[in-house]
Design a protein around this motif. Structure first.
Motif, PDB file in Angstrom:
ATOM      1  N   SER A 308      -3.229  -1.998   0.678  1.00 34.13           N
ATOM      2  CA  SER A 308      -1.839  -1.641   0.977  1.00 34.13           C
ATOM      3  C   SER A 308      -1.793  -0.184   1.420  1.00 34.13           C
ATOM      4  CB  SER A 308      -0.956  -1.837  -0.255  1.00 34.13           C
ATOM      5  OG  SER A 308      -0.984  -3.182  -0.686  1.00 34.13           O
ATOM      6  N   PHE A 309      -0.801   0.154   2.229  1.00 33.60           N
ATOM      7  CA  PHE A 309      -0.636   1.545   2.639  1.00 33.60           C
ATOM      8  C   PHE A 309       0.850   1.847   2.800  1.00 33.60           C
ATOM      9  CE2 PHE A 309      -1.007  -0.874   6.568  1.00 33.60           C
ATOM     10  CZ  PHE A 309      -0.004  -0.343   7.368  1.00 33.60           C
ATOM     11  N   GLU A 310       1.176   3.112   2.730  1.00 37.93           N
ATOM     12  CA  GLU A 310       2.565   3.539   2.814  1.00 37.93           C
ATOM     13  C   GLU A 310       2.940   3.841   4.246  1.00 37.93           C
ATOM     14  OE1 GLU A 310       5.275   7.272   1.269  1.00 37.93           O
ATOM     15  OE2 GLU A 310       3.772   6.444  -0.122  1.00 37.93           O
ATOM     16  N   LYS A 327      -8.960   1.026   5.907  1.00 34.89           N
ATOM     17  CA  LYS A 327      -7.847   1.868   5.463  1.00 34.89           C
ATOM     18  C   LYS A 327      -7.920   3.251   6.092  1.00 34.89           C
ATOM     19  CE  LYS A 327      -5.292   3.220   1.329  1.00 34.89           C
ATOM     20  NZ  LYS A 327      -5.189   3.103  -0.144  1.00 34.89           N
ATOM     21  N   LEU A 331      -4.887   4.840   8.408  1.00 41.80           N
ATOM     22  CA  LEU A 331      -4.177   6.074   8.063  1.00 41.80           C
ATOM     23  C   LEU A 331      -4.330   7.128   9.150  1.00 41.80           C
ATOM     24  CD1 LEU A 331      -4.998   6.313   4.236  1.00 41.80           C
ATOM     25  CD2 LEU A 331      -2.911   5.459   5.332  1.00 41.80           C
TER      26      LEU A 331
END
Length: 629
Positions: A308-310, A327, A331
């Motif tokens: 998951s990432f923001e 990831k 990002l």
């Protein structure tokens, strides 16, 4: 799939034919077996000619393109020459450090001279040869047929010297000249290509059919990649019949199986259809198309792709299955604005910018149309560089060459050759691409110093031949590229220099090649077997070529105990061509552990010094090969 055993010994004939086809694709032809079926065969007469130093006669009919002078052209391609290159430092830019090369001279002679040094080393060749528009072209080699010679070889008269048919200039003589000129050059050029190398050849309607035939013969029909259609102008001039607005670019590979994925330049229609999205990066990177960040079901499951990432709005984004990127990469792409999100569900997608795409993967064997760059662009480019002097009409635009360089899958350090370089558009494109992606691609430009018309704007501006225009274009384009990219990190390391060489006769006297012709009368007149006017720079260049080394290797000149010494690429070659060599330099040279050293045969005044030379190297650098000229 179950494979059926042949249950017989291998067909050695077929294996041998395959090996011959790899070495001499031009000798492969077709014939009929006893049942009338067409099968592959070897043209043994052409094979004999390829292996022969004399002209081979044959009269058998077979499927192939023939013309008067073809065998002589093949013989010429296989015959050694004693020409060499002489460096011209005054015309060069950063001679000792640059890795780019500009050569003035007949390109056939140049290709022969480069044959050993660049065998299998060129990634891409581009040529824009004379189109044979019906006028005499400048490459009038010694095989070019005079009308009487042409008719005699063609057999246009009977035994009583009566004409068998009417012969005019339009029915073949100029085609034969052009075919021979191209054939011998392509034969030599093919050997210079790497296995995964490609050649691009521009041509118009006059010889497009014949060029296809000789390329199929030289490179092998199976290695034909594409016949591109290039829309060369916005609109054509008014003509009696059809308006000609296009030309062709043939693309052939050395070994098709060695080439990775092939891209073709994206057409404007393709761009307008797929690269429709714009953002704040549009001016620098163009439009973009989207691709889901989430992987499809066909992709193998991997733990590092499930995370998951923001998102920028603070929302936590998770995949239903997995992402296609790691990831770290996700990002980083978010930080650089390379990932967007849908408005409805805020699903992430990748932005595929037009600027970052090589082109379109070629999925079918079809003619590719290049229609987003025109000769008008090339003319404007030259006018911008030469302050609207109009010195070179209708050159190829550098952006066209940039597209072809990317099409060829060139790596950032590959070598690119253009042996009909004209205004040096290819060199311009190579430097521009290197500035954009921090590449170190190198170019070799070859151009005949063809005289400019005394009435032309080029001549009035002081450019007496086309080679002078090409060299000046590289100088100015290189300076402009650096100025336009001065804020880029590393732009100061961009190689905008070039070494200039010019073809000439050998540096060695004729007796060097034929010592048996030396008589008592001229024994004492030849104090040296080297021509008097030749410099150490000249000798070094011929030695480099003779040893099969590349012309773009770094060269350092040093003084050792009063002698001038050349050091090529640290220790690949060390040479001294002085007449009175100080024996003390031997120990200093030996410390470099050179692969090879070269001296003049008469450089040591006493025989004991030559003996000492060998003994010192045996002890201090036993792997060094010692050579004299």
């Amino acid at each position: 799939m179950i494979e059926k055993l042949k249950m017989q010994t291998p067909n050695i004939t077929e294996q041998n034919m395959e090996q011959i086809a790899k070495l001499f694709p031009n000798v492969m032809t077709e014939t009929q077996d006893k049942n009338g079926e067409v099968q592959k065969a070897i043209d043994f007469d052409l094979l004999k000619q390829s292996l022969s130093s004399v002209l081979v006669d044959d009269a058998d009919e077979r499927y192939r393109l023939d013309w008067p002078g073809k065998k002589a052209s093949l013989l010429k391609a296989n015959t050694p020459i004693t020409k060499t290159l002489r460096p011209c430092r005054e015309d060069s830019v950063n001679f000792d450090s640059t890795e780019n090369v500009y050569i003035e001279g007949d390109n056939f002679e140049v290709l022969k001279i480069l044959q050993e040094s660049y065998l299998g080393k060129i990634k891409m060749i581009y040529i824009d040869p004379p189109y044979n528009t019906g006028k005499d072209f400048i490459y009038k080699d010694n095989f070019a047929a005079k009308k009487a010679d042409y008719e005699e070889e063609l057999g246009t008269t009977d035994e009583e010297d009566n004409k068998l048919f009417k012969n005019t200039d339009s029915n073949g003589r100029f085609h034969s000249d052009w075919l021979s000129m191209m054939y011998e050059r392509l034969i030599v050029a093919r050997d210079l290509l790497k296995d995964d190398g490609v050649i691009f050849i521009s041509i118009d309607d006059n010889e497009v059919h014949n060029l296809r035939e000789i390329c199929d013969e030289v490179f092998g029909e199976e290695n034909a990649l594409e016949q591109m259609i290039w829309k060369k102008r916005y609109q054509g001039a008014k003509e009696k019949h059809l308006v000609a607005v296009h030309e062709y670019i043939f693309v052939y590979s050395k070994v098709k199986e060695s080439i990775r994925e092939i891209y073709v330049p994206a057409t404007q229609e393709y761009i307008d259809r797929y690269y429709t999205h714009k953002d704040e990066n549009y001016n620098s990177r163009g439009g973009y198309r989207t691709q889901p960040l989430e992987a499809g079901k066909s992709m193998d499951s991997r733990d590092n792709l499930t995370f998951s990432f923001e998102a920028p709005n603070g929302k936590l984004i998770s995949p239903k299955r997995q992402w296609i990127w790691s990831k770290e990469r996700v990002l980083d792409a978010i930080d650089h604005g390379e990932i967007g999100f849908t408005k409805d569900k805020y699903s992430p997608y990748i932005k595929q910018y037009l600027k970052d795409r090589k082109g379109v993967v070629r999925k079918t064997k079809k003619q590719t149309i290049i229609d987003n760059v025109y000769t008008q662009n090339g003319t404007k480019e030259m006018n911008d560089i030469f302050e609207n002097l109009g010195i070179f009409p209708f050159p190829k635009p550098s952006f066209l060459l940039s597209q072809l360089i990317e099409f060829a899958n060139t790596n950032k350090n590959d070598l690119i050759l253009d042996f009909f370089s004209g205004s040096a558009t290819t060199a311009h494109a190579v430097m521009q691409l290197n500035a954009e992606d921090k590449g170190t691609r190198k170019f070799i430009m070859v151009q005949l110093p063809e005289a400019t018309d005394e009435k032309s704007e080029a001549y009035k501006a002081g450019y007496k031949n086309i080679a002078e225009i090409g060299k000046e274009r590289i100088r100015r384009a290189g300076t402009n590229i650096v100025e336009d990219n001065q804020n880029k990190i590393g732009i100061d390391k961009l190689d905008i220099g070039f070494r200039v060489y010019k073809t000439d006769s050998s540096n060695m006297e004729e007796v060097y090649y034929h010592p048996e012709q030396l008589s008592q009368d001229n024994l004492f007149s030849l104090a040296s077997n080297i021509k008097e006017e030749r410099t150490p720079d000249d000798l070094l260049t011929q030695v480099i070529l003779d040893l099969g080394l590349e012309l773009n290797l770094p060269i350092e000149q040093k003084k050792m105990h009063g002698n001038s010494v050349f050091i090529v690429q640290t220790n690949a070659l060390v040479a001294c061509f002085d007449d009175n060599i100080n024996i003390k330099i031997i120990d200093e040279i030996a410390q470099l552990q050179p692969f090879r050293v070269v001296f003049k045969d008469g450089g040591f005044s006493e025989s004991k010094d030559r003996i000492n030379l060998e003994e010192r190297f045996k002890r201090l650098s036993p792997e060094t090969l010692i050579t004299v000229i």
